[in-house]
Design a protein around this motif. Sequence first.
Motif, PDB file in Angstrom:
ATOM      1  N   LEU B 149      69.998  32.296  49.058  1.00 40.52           N
ATOM      2  CA  LEU B 149      68.771  31.898  49.658  1.00 40.52           C
ATOM      3  C   LEU B 149      67.467  32.279  48.669  1.00 40.52           C
ATOM      4  CD1 LEU B 149      67.155  31.382  52.145  1.00 40.52           C
ATOM      5  CD2 LEU B 149      67.938  33.499  53.076  1.00 40.52           C
ATOM      6  N   HIS B 152      67.036  29.800  46.217  1.00 34.88           N
ATOM      7  CA  HIS B 152      66.096  28.672  46.712  1.00 34.88           C
ATOM      8  C   HIS B 152      64.938  29.132  46.948  1.00 34.88           C
ATOM      9  CE1 HIS B 152      64.672  25.801  49.770  1.00 34.88           C
ATOM     10  NE2 HIS B 152      65.716  25.124  49.373  1.00 34.88           N
ATOM     11  N   PHE B 153      64.486  30.222  47.144  1.00 37.59           N
ATOM     12  CA  PHE B 153      62.872  31.000  47.433  1.00 37.59           C
ATOM     13  C   PHE B 153      62.265  30.979  46.097  1.00 37.59           C
ATOM     14  CE2 PHE B 153      64.151  33.896  51.022  1.00 37.59           C
ATOM     15  CZ  PHE B 153      63.732  33.080  52.193  1.00 37.59           C
ATOM     16  N   VAL B 154      63.175  31.290  44.979  1.00 35.02           N
ATOM     17  CA  VAL B 154      62.297  31.230  43.702  1.00 35.02           C
ATOM     18  C   VAL B 154      62.417  29.842  42.864  1.00 35.02           C
ATOM     19  CG1 VAL B 154      62.758  32.510  41.208  1.00 35.02           C
ATOM     20  CG2 VAL B 154      63.233  33.657  43.289  1.00 35.02           C
ATOM     21  N   ASP B 157      61.226  26.975  46.104  1.00 35.26           N
ATOM     22  CA  ASP B 157      59.985  27.108  46.854  1.00 35.26           C
ATOM     23  C   ASP B 157      58.716  27.796  46.021  1.00 35.26           C
ATOM     24  OD1 ASP B 157      61.160  26.323  49.371  1.00 35.26           O
ATOM     25  OD2 ASP B 157      62.339  28.317  49.362  1.00 35.26           O
ATOM     26  N   GLY B 158      59.367  28.493  44.921  1.00 31.77           N
ATOM     27  CA  GLY B 158      58.406  29.238  44.203  1.00 31.77           C
ATOM     28  C   GLY B 158      57.924  30.589  44.651  1.00 31.77           C
ATOM     29  N   TYR B 159      58.611  31.315  45.351  1.00 33.13           N
ATOM     30  CA  TYR B 159      58.060  32.476  45.775  1.00 33.13           C
ATOM     31  C   TYR B 159      59.174  33.792  45.336  1.00 33.13           C
ATOM     32  CZ  TYR B 159      54.640  30.277  48.390  1.00 33.13           C
ATOM     33  OH  TYR B 159      53.612  29.573  48.781  1.00 33.13           O
ATOM     34  N   LEU B 160      58.588  34.850  44.954  1.00 35.38           N
ATOM     35  CA  LEU B 160      59.356  36.049  44.765  1.00 35.38           C
ATOM     36  C   LEU B 160      59.786  36.855  46.224  1.00 35.38           C
ATOM     37  CD1 LEU B 160      57.769  38.528  42.286  1.00 35.38           C
ATOM     38  CD2 LEU B 160      59.905  37.144  42.270  1.00 35.38           C
ATOM     39  N   PRO B 161      61.083  36.810  46.205  1.00 39.87           N
ATOM     40  CA  PRO B 161      61.797  37.369  47.556  1.00 39.87           C
ATOM     41  C   PRO B 161      61.557  38.988  47.546  1.00 39.87           C
ATOM     42  CG  PRO B 161      63.427  36.950  46.000  1.00 39.87           C
ATOM     43  CD  PRO B 161      62.280  36.221  45.561  1.00 39.87           C
ATOM     44  N   LYS B 163      60.014  42.592  44.606  1.00 36.71           N
ATOM     45  CA  LYS B 163      59.701  43.163  43.295  1.00 36.71           C
ATOM     46  C   LYS B 163      60.533  43.988  42.767  1.00 36.71           C
ATOM     47  CE  LYS B 163      55.075  41.522  44.089  1.00 36.71           C
ATOM     48  NZ  LYS B 163      53.715  41.773  43.872  1.00 36.71           N
ATOM     49  N   GLU B 184      61.170  36.321  36.195  1.00 34.17           N
ATOM     50  CA  GLU B 184      59.991  36.252  36.874  1.00 34.17           C
ATOM     51  C   GLU B 184      59.120  37.535  37.190  1.00 34.17           C
ATOM     52  OE1 GLU B 184      58.256  33.539  37.580  1.00 34.17           O
ATOM     53  OE2 GLU B 184      59.826  32.094  37.168  1.00 34.17           O
ATOM     54  N   GLY B 185      59.630  38.425  36.736  1.00 37.43           N
ATOM     55  CA  GLY B 185      58.803  39.851  36.590  1.00 37.43           C
ATOM     56  C   GLY B 185      59.011  40.819  37.725  1.00 37.43           C
ATOM     57  N   ALA B 186      60.219  40.473  38.399  1.00 39.39           N
ATOM     58  CA  ALA B 186      60.797  41.752  39.343  1.00 39.39           C
ATOM     59  C   ALA B 186      61.653  42.745  38.447  1.00 39.39           C
ATOM     60  CB  ALA B 186      61.516  40.949  40.239  1.00 39.39           C
TER      61      ALA B 186
END
Lengths: 569, 426
Positions: B149, B152-154, B157-161, B163, B184-186
């Motif tokens: 999941l 999928h978000f990353v 959808d292009g979102y960070l779940p 950090k 992605e910087g997390a």
Amino acid sequence: MKTLTIKRKLESMGVHECSVVLTDQSICIAGIAESLATKNKAGWYAAKFHTNVVNNIITDKNMRNEDCEHEQAISNELEGLSYDVIIIGGGVIGCAVARELSKYEISVAVFEKEYDVAVHTSSRNDGMIHDGFAAKPGTKKAYYNVRGNRLWEPLARDLGIQFRRVGSLILFRTPLNTILYPILANRAKKNNVDGWELWSKEKVKKEEPYLLDEQFGGFYLPSAGIISPYRATVALAEHAVQNGVAVHLLTKVIGFEMHDGEIVRVKTNRGTLQAKLVINAAGNWADIVAELANDKYFSLHFRKGTDIIFDKNTGKWQNHVAAMPNFLQIAEKTKGGGLIPTIEGNILVGPTATEIAERVDYSTNQDDIKELEKHIRLNKKLNLNQVITYFSGVRACTYSEDFLIEKSKKIKNLIHVAGIQSPGLASAPAIAEDVVTMSLQILSSRKHILKKDNWNPVRNTYPDLQKLNFKERAEIINKNPGYGKIVCRCETVSEQEIRDALHSSLPVYTLDAIKRRIRPGAGRCHGGFCTPRVIEILAEETGKNFSDITKKGYGSNIVLQSLEDHASE
Amino acid sequence: MNENTVNTINTEIAVLGAGPAGLAAAMSAKNNGAHVILIERENRLGGILKQCIHDGFGLVRYNEKLTGPEYALRDIKTIKSLNVPAFVNTFVLEVEKKENSFVLYCINEKGAYQIEAQALILATGCRERTDRQIFLHGERPAGIYTAGLAQHFVNIDGYLPGKEIVIIGSGDIGLIMARRLTLEGAHIVGVYEVKPEPSGLQRNIAQCLNDFSIPLHLSCTVKTVHGKNRIEGVTVVNVDESGKEIKGSEKYITCDCLILSVGLIPENEIAQSLNVSIDPDTKGPYVDQNMHTLVDGIFACGNSVHVHDLVDYVSESGTIAGESAVRWIRNKRKRNLIKFSHDNSVLYHIPQFVDFKSNNKIALYFRSKKTYSNTCSVNLIEKNSKTCLKKFKILRPSEMEKIVFDAQLQDNQNLMLQIEENYGNY
């Protein structure tokens, strides 16, 4: 000199610096105790002398922040509004009362401090509509349970929600238990329960082939039923709204303005309003609301319960509610729990019962799961690998362990509905009827009240695709293609059903609210596949960003930030 | 009632699921001359590969390092060029078994379909184990996701779940996501694995954790979740050899996201509705060497049979299922199945049955129950004889092994698989 005896007794229990005040209205005990167990023991003891116990005993354990789960925004949207009736609390009781009041030509509002109705105890229980056998004869619990049980079937039909009389089976663990039958039957008779039967070992085997072999028949109560507790609460609220009731979410009552022994204005985080009558249906916060009205003559204590839900493919192995209580412990405060089919087709196991110090503590722990294994072993087919989820709820209880449903003796226009623990869900429709009778008595002195001619007894609902056969599904897809687009594979929920829920009379735009209404994410994969899609739909319908969508309101965002925004930080 | 509301379709073979297994099965069925239909519940073909944008796919099959979408695209192009009808966004509500066929009741946005097929190929993949299935306790805030999941978000959808992320379990997707989220910087606080050994592939430990200095904590797990609205932290605890928590070893770790990579479960709800027997070891259907389940006419492949490490073998099983299904619908020969079992040195193996009248070249896939770091032989035990199929220098449960062998089969003679540790030289 009664107080002195009580005080001595409390001291012997371990309550220090003890004081006891016994009045017509209540018994108030105070002091210092080392544990919650001692505090509660003192409370239960005091309940022998008066139904209403105020337990001000302090324990070492610091009370946690008693505020609700969400911060409410301060605004004045409701400032200056006026309602005939303000109901505090959007649980099953508040919503049932609201729906019942919507039959009359009066203005009614429900104030709910959370982001949705049915956030607390009303969504955190086993969904059982009890038969009424377990309640102690002569109690309000017994009276309202049996009445409520009879009312739920037609009510569910009007609300367009499922209700099923599955019956409840109390299994005998020894052959000797069979001799208890006359005693059990007598209790059922005293409580006016709708039917009871003695089942032989063979009959049990035939009806429930997967139950354990070590049973010796049982006592069967055919009137026990099941519903979805959160769907029922939402449906009651929606039906009330459709008949003119206002439901104000994220609205917390913070005080009352009194005049001449009456509430004249209700203060909330969203403004101060006028009310002719206030109904306290604040559940786990009902004692706090009473205190705000300077009318605290009862205390609540909190009993947490944990339930486990098994995969839907276990549903076929259990037809009735089943439990094997230890009859030696039946007098105790817990019912002991059991195996319960859910209306959606799962098996639910629970609940446990643990006294806790906090009003809200929905954390789970492995000890509770372990404790429930005693029920799991009742069904030979069940094992922990089939578990899809587990959750906790908290029952709000008075020390007399009975419901408190009455007009305030001190405040002329306040009704308390408190201590609605199990079987509160089952009792709700009956409680609502009586609360409305009380309400009309109070209001009639101020206003002439008529029944609405245009009250719609049937809730307007969107199509429930679970009820459709293949051809009917084909037809509805032809009319609206969204019904053919399955979003949640485990529970077979289509995109249009989610959109419907967002256009209902009480739309709530969070993941959990949608899950409670339509069930995406309530299945075995637990939202692993459908969550992004549901967020997309929520974002589309609200015009918000993907990252603004929350699980359960304020601060519970699902994702934090878009990759682009993060990269440019 | 309008008679035309339901579209009726007849086909020889229906493939359920258009991930790598289903694509391969449909291709091979079509290439073997059958009329085949592909049914996919998502909006595009490719299955989970769509979101696997890292490379490493196709090493066995193409001797190339492809990304997931690239790997899938090759099969999708073939499917299109073969003109295999593919129904996307199509959901199978129910499958009914008739005497000589199966009827699938499907819906999509365009309507309802009643698809009758002589054989079914189940390529339904797997789902992730959730926090509830490992009995994670504590509070219930937002911010707890399975690795797939989160992926999928990353990736879609292009979102960070989150950090500040804790990963529980060292499955491959979790390892991949540890690297992905770092890129992605997390910040990945650490990967916590309850077992004394990582459960993902060695290469992923090296490339996803070690190369990015992400700590892997073995024999350590998340005990409790904290946080009301969004997750605020977790309590981790060390466990002993038996998996029991070591009292006093609890440690609070601040995080805003918890990602789980604690195993995959084959999705077999449709198989079970058709009374296909499921192997408790693989959690997938029992199959013979032709990927034929114990119900005549129902074939299964890919991760719905058992969870693979490499997509290449997923495709391979699809190819076998496709060609076998065609062979079966052509002659409907009664099978003569003999049991192929294993002793407790083996975690699981495929196939669990052998059709002894069919081809005798058997592709065996297996995982050892424990790590064998001494040389060991994998033996086939027949009635009175023991044959060493292959020797291994090392065997790990986390790495699936494959052996192809010719079986000298006789009727009524069950087979057993065994791993034997050799302390001598290789």
